[in-house]
Each structure stands twice: as structure tokens, then as C-alpha cells.
Design a protein around this motif. Structure first.
Motif, PDB file in Angstrom:
ATOM      1  N   TYR A  36       0.841  -1.203   0.000  1.00 26.74           N
ATOM      2  CA  TYR A  36       0.000   0.000   0.000  1.00 26.74           C
ATOM      3  C   TYR A  36       0.872   1.246   0.000  1.00 26.74           C
ATOM      4  N   GLN A  37       0.257   2.343  -0.436  1.00 27.79           N
ATOM      5  CA  GLN A  37       0.886   3.647  -0.278  1.00 27.79           C
ATOM      6  C   GLN A  37      -0.081   4.535   0.495  1.00 27.79           C
ATOM      7  N   THR A  38       0.470   5.481   1.223  1.00 24.63           N
ATOM      8  CA  THR A  38      -0.366   6.387   2.001  1.00 24.63           C
ATOM      9  C   THR A  38      -1.020   7.414   1.090  1.00 24.63           C
ATOM     10  N   SER A  39      -1.983   8.121   1.632  1.00 22.96           N
ATOM     11  CA  SER A  39      -2.752   9.081   0.832  1.00 22.96           C
ATOM     12  C   SER A  39      -1.879  10.179   0.245  1.00 22.96           C
ATOM     13  N   ASN A  40      -0.771  10.507   0.896  1.00 22.12           N
ATOM     14  CA  ASN A  40       0.113  11.536   0.346  1.00 22.12           C
ATOM     15  C   ASN A  40       1.133  10.965  -0.645  1.00 22.12           C
ATOM     16  N   HIS A  69      -1.239   8.065  11.807  1.00 21.70           N
ATOM     17  CA  HIS A  69      -2.653   7.868  12.146  1.00 21.70           C
ATOM     18  C   HIS A  69      -3.408   7.169  11.014  1.00 21.70           C
ATOM     19  N   GLU A  70      -2.951   7.359   9.787  1.00 28.73           N
ATOM     20  CA  GLU A  70      -3.581   6.689   8.646  1.00 28.73           C
ATOM     21  C   GLU A  70      -3.427   5.175   8.759  1.00 28.73           C
ATOM     22  N   PHE A  71      -2.282   4.711   9.265  1.00 24.96           N
ATOM     23  CA  PHE A  71      -2.062   3.281   9.468  1.00 24.96           C
ATOM     24  C   PHE A  71      -3.072   2.722  10.468  1.00 24.96           C
ATOM     25  N   LEU A 100       1.407   9.303  17.318  1.00 22.98           N
ATOM     26  CA  LEU A 100       0.175   8.566  17.604  1.00 22.98           C
ATOM     27  C   LEU A 100      -0.352   8.904  18.995  1.00 22.98           C
ATOM     28  N   SER A 101      -1.677   8.966  19.096  1.00 23.97           N
ATOM     29  CA  SER A 101      -2.271   9.183  20.417  1.00 23.97           C
ATOM     30  C   SER A 101      -2.196   7.899  21.242  1.00 23.97           C
ATOM     31  N   VAL A 102      -2.231   6.739  20.586  1.00 26.93           N
ATOM     32  CA  VAL A 102      -2.088   5.453  21.252  1.00 26.93           C
ATOM     33  C   VAL A 102      -0.631   5.030  21.087  1.00 26.93           C
ATOM     34  N   ILE A 120       9.988  -5.788  19.007  1.00 22.86           N
ATOM     35  CA  ILE A 120       8.640  -6.067  18.507  1.00 22.86           C
ATOM     36  C   ILE A 120       7.656  -5.237  19.331  1.00 22.86           C
ATOM     37  N   TYR A 121       6.833  -4.477  18.620  1.00 23.05           N
ATOM     38  CA  TYR A 121       5.872  -3.572  19.243  1.00 23.05           C
ATOM     39  C   TYR A 121       4.452  -3.924  18.828  1.00 23.05           C
ATOM     40  N   ARG A 122       3.513  -3.576  19.713  1.00 24.60           N
ATOM     41  CA  ARG A 122       2.087  -3.754  19.416  1.00 24.60           C
ATOM     42  C   ARG A 122       1.363  -2.461  19.755  1.00 24.60           C
ATOM     43  N   ILE A 123       0.429  -2.107  18.880  1.00 24.61           N
ATOM     44  CA  ILE A 123      -0.463  -0.973  19.105  1.00 24.61           C
ATOM     45  C   ILE A 123      -1.871  -1.530  19.194  1.00 24.61           C
ATOM     46  N   LYS A 124      -2.495  -1.378  20.337  1.00 23.79           N
ATOM     47  CA  LYS A 124      -3.885  -1.836  20.488  1.00 23.79           C
ATOM     48  C   LYS A 124      -4.821  -0.771  19.940  1.00 23.79           C
ATOM     49  N   ILE A 125      -5.767  -1.212  19.151  1.00 24.46           N
ATOM     50  CA  ILE A 125      -6.712  -0.290  18.525  1.00 24.46           C
ATOM     51  C   ILE A 125      -7.992  -0.294  19.340  1.00 24.46           C
ATOM     52  N   GLN A 126      -8.446   0.878  19.690  1.00 20.90           N
ATOM     53  CA  GLN A 126      -9.664   1.017  20.513  1.00 20.90           C
ATOM     54  C   GLN A 126     -10.909   0.758  19.690  1.00 20.90           C
TER      55      GLN A 126
END
Length: 126
Positions: A36-40, A69-71, A100-102, A120-126
Motif C-alpha cells: 500500500y501507499q499512504t494518501s500523500n 494515524h492513517e495506518f 500517535l495518540s495510542v 517487537i511492538y504492538r499498538i492496540k486499537i480502541q
């Protein structure tokens, strides 16, 4: 994020793929991983789903802080509960991740015999 043909951006993603390039290319051919590519149009990512988690396999480009934030939004819209990424150079991602806010949580460090350890990192999505 918009799907993009891997062949168009493989050279830009090469530094992020490093030793895993062969496996990543096979996963893309089999449809397991997608590019994928980002919107920009300035950041490219290879992702693959693993259950409820979206794994960012390789990310390259400029201005990660502007699209981080797009991710998260992309993963949330696709129904994922978390994002995971691996890096040997966490300082390269620090500015983008700090936007990121999270905040990501470090979940594992894999010690390397030679070179840099893998984080290795994890971002939990609300």
C-alpha cells in the motif's frame, strides 16, 4: 491507504525488507501480504493479516509522523484489533510513532548474535 503494485515500489522498500526480501516477495505473490501507499504517496507499506492483528512487514518513505494515524485508521476500518511491527532500529521510527495518540508497547526483544537486536511492538486499537 491505497493498494499499489509491489513492482513499482520494491526498490524504495528494499532497505526495510533487508534479509526477509525473498519471503516477503513470496507472501505478496501468494496474496498473503499486500503493498500500500499512504494518501500523500510518500510512505509505502507491506502488510499481512495474522488473525485479529495487522502486521506491518516493511515500511519506507518520508514523513511517517504525518501518516502514522492513517495506518491505525486503516487497520481499524479493516476490523483489526491491533497492529504489530518489528524493527531493528526503533530510533528511526520514534518521531512517527510519537505522533500517535495510542502509544506502542514493546512486547518482545529478540537478541541478535550479530548486528542489532529486533524489537517487537504492538499498538492496540480502541
Amino acid at each position: 491507504m491505497t493498494p499499489i503494485n509491489f513492482e513499482q515500489v520494491k526498490d524504495r522498500l528494499a532497505p526495510a525488507m533487508k534479509g526477509g526480501a525473498g519471503q516477503i516477495k513470496r507472501e505478496i505473490k501468494r496474496g498473503v501480504a499486500m503493498c500500500y501507499q499512504t494518501s500523500n504517496g510518500k510512505v509505502f507499506a507491506i502488510v499481512r493479516p495474522e488473525g485479529q492483528e495487522l502486521v506491518f512487514v516493511a515500511v519506507a518513505g518520508a514523513g511517517l509522523a504525518h501518516v502514522a494515524h492513517e495506518f491505525v485508521f486503516f487497520a481499524k476500518m479493516k476490523g483489526f484489533k491491533s497492529i504489530r511491527y518489528h524493527t531493528k532500529n526503533p530510533h528511526f521510527l520514534a518521531k512517527g510513532v510519537n505522533a500517535l495518540s495510542v502509544k506502542p508497547q514493546l512486547i518482545e526483544v529478540r537478541n541478535a548474535m550479530f548486528g542489532n537486536n529486533e524489537y517487537i511492538y504492538r499498538i492496540k486499537i480502541q
